[in-house]
Motif scaffolding. Structure first.
Motif, PDB file in Angstrom:
ATOM      1  N   ASP A 281       0.821  -1.208   0.000  1.00 32.93           N
ATOM      2  CA  ASP A 281       0.000   0.000   0.000  1.00 32.93           C
ATOM      3  C   ASP A 281       0.858   1.263   0.000  1.00 32.93           C
ATOM      4  O   ASP A 281       0.464   2.287  -0.553  1.00 32.93           O
ATOM      5  CB  ASP A 281      -0.907  -0.009   1.227  1.00 32.93           C
ATOM      6  CG  ASP A 281      -1.810   1.217   1.288  1.00 32.93           C
ATOM      7  OD1 ASP A 281      -2.704   1.333   0.426  1.00 32.93           O
ATOM      8  OD2 ASP A 281      -1.612   2.060   2.186  1.00 32.93           O
ATOM      9  N   TYR A 282       2.029   1.192   0.590  1.00 35.19           N
ATOM     10  CA  TYR A 282       2.875   2.368   0.817  1.00 35.19           C
ATOM     11  C   TYR A 282       3.685   2.749  -0.420  1.00 35.19           C
ATOM     12  O   TYR A 282       3.882   3.926  -0.714  1.00 35.19           O
ATOM     13  CB  TYR A 282       3.813   2.062   1.986  1.00 35.19           C
ATOM     14  CG  TYR A 282       4.556   3.228   2.558  1.00 35.19           C
ATOM     15  CD1 TYR A 282       3.949   4.102   3.460  1.00 35.19           C
ATOM     16  CD2 TYR A 282       5.896   3.450   2.244  1.00 35.19           C
ATOM     17  CE1 TYR A 282       4.648   5.157   4.016  1.00 35.19           C
ATOM     18  CE2 TYR A 282       6.600   4.508   2.795  1.00 35.19           C
ATOM     19  CZ  TYR A 282       5.966   5.362   3.681  1.00 35.19           C
ATOM     20  OH  TYR A 282       6.667   6.414   4.230  1.00 35.19           O
ATOM     21  N   PHE A 283       4.190   1.740  -1.154  1.00 32.84           N
ATOM     22  CA  PHE A 283       5.101   1.979  -2.270  1.00 32.84           C
ATOM     23  C   PHE A 283       4.445   1.641  -3.610  1.00 32.84           C
ATOM     24  O   PHE A 283       3.640   0.719  -3.703  1.00 32.84           O
ATOM     25  CB  PHE A 283       6.358   1.114  -2.141  1.00 32.84           C
ATOM     26  CG  PHE A 283       7.273   1.482  -1.006  1.00 32.84           C
ATOM     27  CD1 PHE A 283       7.993   2.661  -1.028  1.00 32.84           C
ATOM     28  CD2 PHE A 283       7.425   0.634   0.083  1.00 32.84           C
ATOM     29  CE1 PHE A 283       8.854   3.003   0.007  1.00 32.84           C
ATOM     30  CE2 PHE A 283       8.275   0.960   1.127  1.00 32.84           C
ATOM     31  CZ  PHE A 283       8.995   2.158   1.085  1.00 32.84           C
ATOM     32  N   THR A 284       4.855   2.363  -4.651  1.00 30.06           N
ATOM     33  CA  THR A 284       4.524   1.961  -6.020  1.00 30.06           C
ATOM     34  C   THR A 284       5.615   1.068  -6.598  1.00 30.06           C
ATOM     35  O   THR A 284       5.354   0.247  -7.479  1.00 30.06           O
ATOM     36  CB  THR A 284       4.338   3.181  -6.924  1.00 30.06           C
ATOM     37  OG1 THR A 284       5.524   3.988  -6.894  1.00 30.06           O
ATOM     38  CG2 THR A 284       3.160   4.035  -6.465  1.00 30.06           C
ATOM     39  N   VAL A 285       6.860   1.221  -6.096  1.00 30.03           N
ATOM     40  CA  VAL A 285       7.990   0.402  -6.539  1.00 30.03           C
ATOM     41  C   VAL A 285       8.781  -0.010  -5.313  1.00 30.03           C
ATOM     42  O   VAL A 285       9.075   0.827  -4.450  1.00 30.03           O
ATOM     43  CB  VAL A 285       8.918   1.177  -7.502  1.00 30.03           C
ATOM     44  CG1 VAL A 285      10.175   0.365  -7.812  1.00 30.03           C
ATOM     45  CG2 VAL A 285       8.194   1.521  -8.790  1.00 30.03           C
ATOM     46  N   ARG A 286       9.117  -1.296  -5.213  1.00 30.53           N
ATOM     47  CA  ARG A 286       9.979  -1.790  -4.145  1.00 30.53           C
ATOM     48  C   ARG A 286      11.184  -2.488  -4.737  1.00 30.53           C
ATOM     49  O   ARG A 286      11.066  -3.307  -5.652  1.00 30.53           O
ATOM     50  CB  ARG A 286       9.227  -2.758  -3.239  1.00 30.53           C
ATOM     51  CG  ARG A 286       8.417  -2.094  -2.149  1.00 30.53           C
ATOM     52  CD  ARG A 286       7.512  -3.087  -1.465  1.00 30.53           C
ATOM     53  NE  ARG A 286       8.248  -4.233  -0.941  1.00 30.53           N
ATOM     54  CZ  ARG A 286       7.668  -5.377  -0.581  1.00 30.53           C
ATOM     55  NH1 ARG A 286       6.367  -5.533  -0.719  1.00 30.53           N
ATOM     56  NH2 ARG A 286       8.384  -6.353  -0.100  1.00 30.53           N
ATOM     57  N   LEU A 287      12.366  -2.172  -4.208  1.00 34.27           N
ATOM     58  CA  LEU A 287      13.617  -2.755  -4.672  1.00 34.27           C
ATOM     59  C   LEU A 287      14.320  -3.379  -3.464  1.00 34.27           C
ATOM     60  O   LEU A 287      14.954  -2.680  -2.677  1.00 34.27           O
ATOM     61  CB  LEU A 287      14.498  -1.677  -5.311  1.00 34.27           C
ATOM     62  CG  LEU A 287      13.890  -0.998  -6.546  1.00 34.27           C
ATOM     63  CD1 LEU A 287      14.610   0.302  -6.862  1.00 34.27           C
ATOM     64  CD2 LEU A 287      13.934  -1.935  -7.746  1.00 34.27           C
ATOM     65  N   PRO A 288      14.212  -4.678  -3.294  1.00 30.61           N
ATOM     66  CA  PRO A 288      14.748  -5.306  -2.083  1.00 30.61           C
ATOM     67  C   PRO A 288      16.277  -5.313  -2.042  1.00 30.61           C
ATOM     68  O   PRO A 288      16.955  -5.481  -3.066  1.00 30.61           O
ATOM     69  CB  PRO A 288      14.216  -6.744  -2.165  1.00 30.61           C
ATOM     70  CG  PRO A 288      13.072  -6.695  -3.128  1.00 30.61           C
ATOM     71  CD  PRO A 288      13.434  -5.625  -4.107  1.00 30.61           C
ATOM     72  N   LEU A 289      16.807  -5.120  -0.841  1.00 28.98           N
ATOM     73  CA  LEU A 289      18.183  -5.472  -0.521  1.00 28.98           C
ATOM     74  C   LEU A 289      18.141  -6.854   0.116  1.00 28.98           C
ATOM     75  O   LEU A 289      17.233  -7.151   0.898  1.00 28.98           O
ATOM     76  CB  LEU A 289      18.798  -4.456   0.436  1.00 28.98           C
ATOM     77  CG  LEU A 289      19.069  -3.065  -0.142  1.00 28.98           C
ATOM     78  CD1 LEU A 289      19.498  -2.103   0.965  1.00 28.98           C
ATOM     79  CD2 LEU A 289      20.121  -3.119  -1.233  1.00 28.98           C
ATOM     80  N   HIS A 290      19.135  -7.677  -0.191  1.00 23.88           N
ATOM     81  CA  HIS A 290      19.036  -9.090   0.179  1.00 23.88           C
ATOM     82  C   HIS A 290      20.275  -9.539   0.917  1.00 23.88           C
ATOM     83  O   HIS A 290      21.388  -9.441   0.407  1.00 23.88           O
ATOM     84  CB  HIS A 290      18.858  -9.929  -1.093  1.00 23.88           C
ATOM     85  CG  HIS A 290      18.715 -11.394  -0.851  1.00 23.88           C
ATOM     86  ND1 HIS A 290      17.573 -11.958  -0.332  1.00 23.88           N
ATOM     87  CD2 HIS A 290      19.582 -12.419  -1.046  1.00 23.88           C
ATOM     88  CE1 HIS A 290      17.736 -13.260  -0.223  1.00 23.88           C
ATOM     89  NE2 HIS A 290      18.955 -13.561  -0.652  1.00 23.88           N
TER      90      HIS A 290
END
Length: 458
Positions: A281-290
């Motif tokens: 709900d918060y982001f339009t794009v998420r880019l994970p750090l792993h």
């Protein structure tokens, strides 16, 4: 549909893949003249360089300059594996140092497209010491609050992996690429090849994402946007805005819990919204750090950077309702420190019964990992915003909570210890757990009244 780019693209083909029609402006360092056959006088070295130049059209193993990826200008450096295996020699060091210096002078992020077999044998220790030059140049860029992204291609081994590759803030890898410090000719003969692959390094938490070549331009462009415009603390810089609070997600319960027992039950309910719902709900794009960069991952803790609908970048650390493991805390500290250096605000979502307390967690350094997370938040110059969305179990939850900027939902509790454990410590009967929960004053409204939380998000 366009064909998948080759795993063994040339240096310039890889640059063109990212920049497309925007083009690329090459730069070169001041020329240096080497002695015949290099610093060691290695017989045949000049002839080998000439043959490599004829095959590749390059005069060294690295190409660098400026270009635009997506809508962001950056410095790109790209290794030409066809030139002596993309190895690092003295002239390579000149180019790498100049590329980092160009990024520093122009205050641009640096994108490294790595494909190298390591240091150049024909230059001996002179070649090996180029790694120190690269490390120093990278450190200067890091101190200036400028992002470094590495794309590791096939192969990326030796000192090139241990500096330009693994030393970047974000490490992306092409599928099937050989990635590791030990090259194929020097590792143990019985070594598992998976450990030296992009996929194996991802599983071990050393790579943030394995990205197909066709998706690479879009992924790098998003990362350049999400990593923000530069660090904090410069003269005349305005304070960074805090990350907005998430909206409370719909719950099966209504109102505030009437008792401590009810607060705990609501926080533990399987029907309560979890971190994934809040992040979606918060982001339009998420880019994970792993991963924690120490060989481990914690699937119960999500970290990365994201973009909101207005384009604002925010870093996130989110617990998923499980006991957080040392790898999770290390990943959290890594994310918070990176966001702080780049001037990106941080959102943390707290939801854990507590830190993992099994023997494996102790052997993995649970105490030190939790301490480091506390320290990362305490030292952060960017604002950290915390929302407790479920269980707030003791220090394992508090390590991710922002002092003075923690908020709670109606489905949450926060306690010095779980009420069952508190009752056991106090030698109370199990049926006294509810009364103990009331005494702990762990309900959302109690936390606001005590000054632990600023508000109840509705």
């Amino acid at each position: 549909m366009p064909a998948e780019p080759s795993l063994r693209m040339t240096a310039r083909e890889t640059i063109a893949l990212l920049t497309g029609a925007a083009g690329f402006t090459e730069h070169r360092p001041p020329p240096r003249t080497l002695p015949p056959d290099g610093p060691l006088g290695w017989a045949g070295y000049d002839a080998a360089r000439e043959r490599a130049a004829e095959r590749t059209g390059e005069d060294e193993s690295v190409v660098y300059g400026t270009g635009v990826v997506g809508d962001r200008e950056c410095v790109l450096l790209s290794f030409e594996f066809g030139f002596l295996g993309g190895s690092l020699g003295q002239l390579t060091g000149d180019r790498l140092e100049a590329a980092y210096g160009l990024a520093l002078a122009r205050r641009l992020p640096l994108v490294a497209l790595v494909a190298t077999g390591g240091s150049r044998m024909q230059e001996g220790m002179v070649a090996l010491t180029q790694l120190q030059r690269v490390a120093a140049a990278s450190t200067r860029l890091r101190a200036a609050g400028l992002a470094q992204i590495a794309v590791v291609r096939d192969p990326t081994t030796g000192g090139g992996w241990a500096t330009v590759g693994a030393g970047a803030d974000v490490v992306l890898a092409l599928p099937g690429a050989q990635v590791g410090f030990a090259g194929s000719r020097v590792r143990p003969p019985d070594a598992d090849p998976y450990a030296y692959s992009a996929e194996g390094q991802f599983a071990a938490g050393q790579v943030d994402a394995v990205v197909p070549g066709a998706e690479l331009p879009g992924t790098v462009a998003l990362w350049l946007r999400a990593l923000g415009a530069g660090g904090v603390g410069g003269v005349g810089e305005e304070p960074r805005s805090a990350a907005p609070l998430p909206r409370a997600r719909p719950s099966s319960a209504s109102g505030l819990p009437a008792s401590g027992r009810e607060a705990v039950e609501r926080a533990r309910s399987s029907r309560r919204p979890r971190a994934e719902a809040y992040l979606a709900d918060y982001f339009t794009v998420r880019l994970p750090l792993h991963g924690d960069r120490c060989g481990s991952t914690d699937p119960g803790l999500l970290t990365g950077f994201g973009l909101r609908a207005d384009g604002q970048p925010v870093a996130y650390v989110a617990q998923c309702g499980t006991a957080t493991r040392p790898a999770g805390y290390r990943a959290a500290a890594r994310t918070i420190r990176l966001a702080d250096r780049l001037g990106v605000p941080v959102l943390t979502l707290v939801d854990t019964p507590g830190a993992a307390n099994d023997a494996e967690a102790e052997h993995a350094g649970a105490g030190a990992a939790i301490a480091d997370t506390f320290a990362a938040i305490a030292a952060a110059r960017v604002p950290v915003t915390t929302l407790v969305i479920g269980e707030g179990g003791s220090g394992g939850a508090l390590a991710l909570a922002a002092p003075g900027n923690t908020h709670v939902t109606a489905d949450s509790y926060f306690s010095v210890i779980a009420p069952e454990l508190a009752a056991a410590i106090l030698k109370r009967l199990p049926e006294e757990t509810g009364a103990t929960a009331d005494q702990l004053r762990l309900r959302p409204q109690d936390l606001v009244e005590l000054g632990i939380a600023r508000s109840i998000v509705s």
